[in-house]
Design a protein around this motif. Structure first.
Motif, short mmCIF file in Angstrom:
data_model
loop_
_atom_site.label_atom_id
_atom_site.label_comp_id
_atom_site.label_asym_id
_atom_site.label_seq_id
_atom_site.Cartn_x
_atom_site.Cartn_y
_atom_site.Cartn_z
N TRP A 78 -56.85 -25.65 -43.55
CA TRP A 78 -57.29 -26.70 -44.46
C TRP A 78 -58.81 -26.77 -44.44
N TRP A 79 -59.40 -27.05 -45.59
CA TRP A 79 -60.83 -27.31 -45.64
C TRP A 79 -61.10 -28.30 -46.76
N PHE A 80 -62.25 -28.93 -46.67
CA PHE A 80 -62.61 -30.00 -47.59
C PHE A 80 -63.83 -29.58 -48.40
N GLU A 81 -63.75 -29.77 -49.68
CA GLU A 81 -64.87 -29.49 -50.58
C GLU A 81 -65.49 -30.81 -50.99
N ILE A 82 -66.76 -30.95 -50.74
CA ILE A 82 -67.49 -32.14 -51.15
C ILE A 82 -68.06 -31.85 -52.54
N LYS A 83 -67.68 -32.66 -53.50
CA LYS A 83 -68.04 -32.42 -54.89
C LYS A 83 -69.30 -33.18 -55.31
N LEU A 84 -70.15 -33.49 -54.34
CA LEU A 84 -71.32 -34.31 -54.61
C LEU A 84 -72.27 -33.65 -55.61
N GLN A 85 -72.54 -32.35 -55.47
CA GLN A 85 -73.49 -31.69 -56.36
C GLN A 85 -73.04 -31.77 -57.81
N SER A 86 -71.76 -31.53 -58.07
CA SER A 86 -71.29 -31.58 -59.46
C SER A 86 -71.35 -33.01 -60.01
N ILE A 87 -71.10 -34.00 -59.15
CA ILE A 87 -71.19 -35.40 -59.59
C ILE A 87 -72.64 -35.74 -59.93
N LEU A 88 -73.56 -35.35 -59.05
CA LEU A 88 -74.97 -35.63 -59.31
C LEU A 88 -75.45 -34.90 -60.56
N ILE A 129 -64.16 -35.83 -52.69
CA ILE A 129 -63.72 -34.83 -51.73
C ILE A 129 -62.41 -34.22 -52.18
N LYS A 130 -62.36 -32.90 -52.22
CA LYS A 130 -61.13 -32.18 -52.57
C LYS A 130 -60.61 -31.50 -51.32
N VAL A 131 -59.32 -31.67 -51.06
CA VAL A 131 -58.69 -31.04 -49.90
C VAL A 131 -58.05 -29.74 -50.35
N HIS A 132 -58.41 -28.66 -49.66
CA HIS A 132 -57.82 -27.35 -49.92
C HIS A 132 -56.89 -27.01 -48.78
N ASN A 192 -74.25 -28.70 -50.63
CA ASN A 192 -73.96 -27.28 -50.40
C ASN A 192 -72.73 -27.07 -49.52
N ASN A 193 -72.01 -28.17 -49.22
CA ASN A 193 -70.83 -28.10 -48.36
C ASN A 193 -71.13 -27.42 -47.03
N GLU A 194 -72.25 -27.78 -46.45
CA GLU A 194 -72.68 -27.20 -45.19
C GLU A 194 -72.63 -28.22 -44.05
N VAL A 195 -71.66 -29.12 -44.10
CA VAL A 195 -71.50 -30.12 -43.05
C VAL A 195 -70.11 -29.99 -42.45
N LYS A 196 -70.01 -30.34 -41.18
CA LYS A 196 -68.72 -30.34 -40.51
C LYS A 196 -68.13 -31.73 -40.45
N SER A 197 -68.97 -32.74 -40.65
CA SER A 197 -68.51 -34.12 -40.64
C SER A 197 -69.47 -34.97 -41.48
N ILE A 198 -68.95 -36.13 -41.90
CA ILE A 198 -69.75 -37.09 -42.65
C ILE A 198 -69.59 -38.44 -41.97
N PRO A 199 -70.67 -39.04 -41.52
CA PRO A 199 -70.55 -40.38 -40.95
C PRO A 199 -69.95 -41.34 -41.98
N LEU A 200 -69.04 -42.19 -41.55
CA LEU A 200 -68.40 -43.14 -42.47
C LEU A 200 -69.42 -44.02 -43.18
N LYS A 201 -70.48 -44.37 -42.48
CA LYS A 201 -71.54 -45.18 -43.09
C LYS A 201 -72.14 -44.46 -44.30
#
Length: 75
Positions: free
Chosen positions: A8-18, A71-74, A44-53
């Motif tokens: 499983w991996w997670f895609e952060i779609k922040l760049q496309s939203i911005l 966030i999209k779950v693959h 760039n989806n180069e993080v292993k975690s995101i602080p909840l804050k």
């Protein structure tokens, strides 16, 4: 955890939203108070975690109420 769970991996779609909202990474950093380098890593989806804050701040600034928008779950 089974071996398939590790795929499983997670895609952060922040760049496309911005991009769709015509907000630069630097401007988004200013709006959120999150470091510019952190915003770049998220985009760039180069993080292993995101602080909840940070996640809460991002959702608040972008008016996102459903994390599936961000966030999209693959599997």
């Amino acid at each position: 955890m089974s071996s398939t769970d590790k795929n499983w991996w997670f895609e952060i779609k922040l760049q496309s939203i911005l991009d769709s909202r015509r907000i630069s990474n630097r401007e988004f950093s200013r709006l959120t108070g999150i470091r510019h380098s952190t915003i770049n890593d998220l985009c760039n989806n180069e993080v292993k975690s995101i602080p909840l804050k940070n996640l809460a701040i991002i959702c608040e600034v972008l008016n996102i109420v459903d994390l599936n928008e961000l966030i999209k779950v693959h599997k």
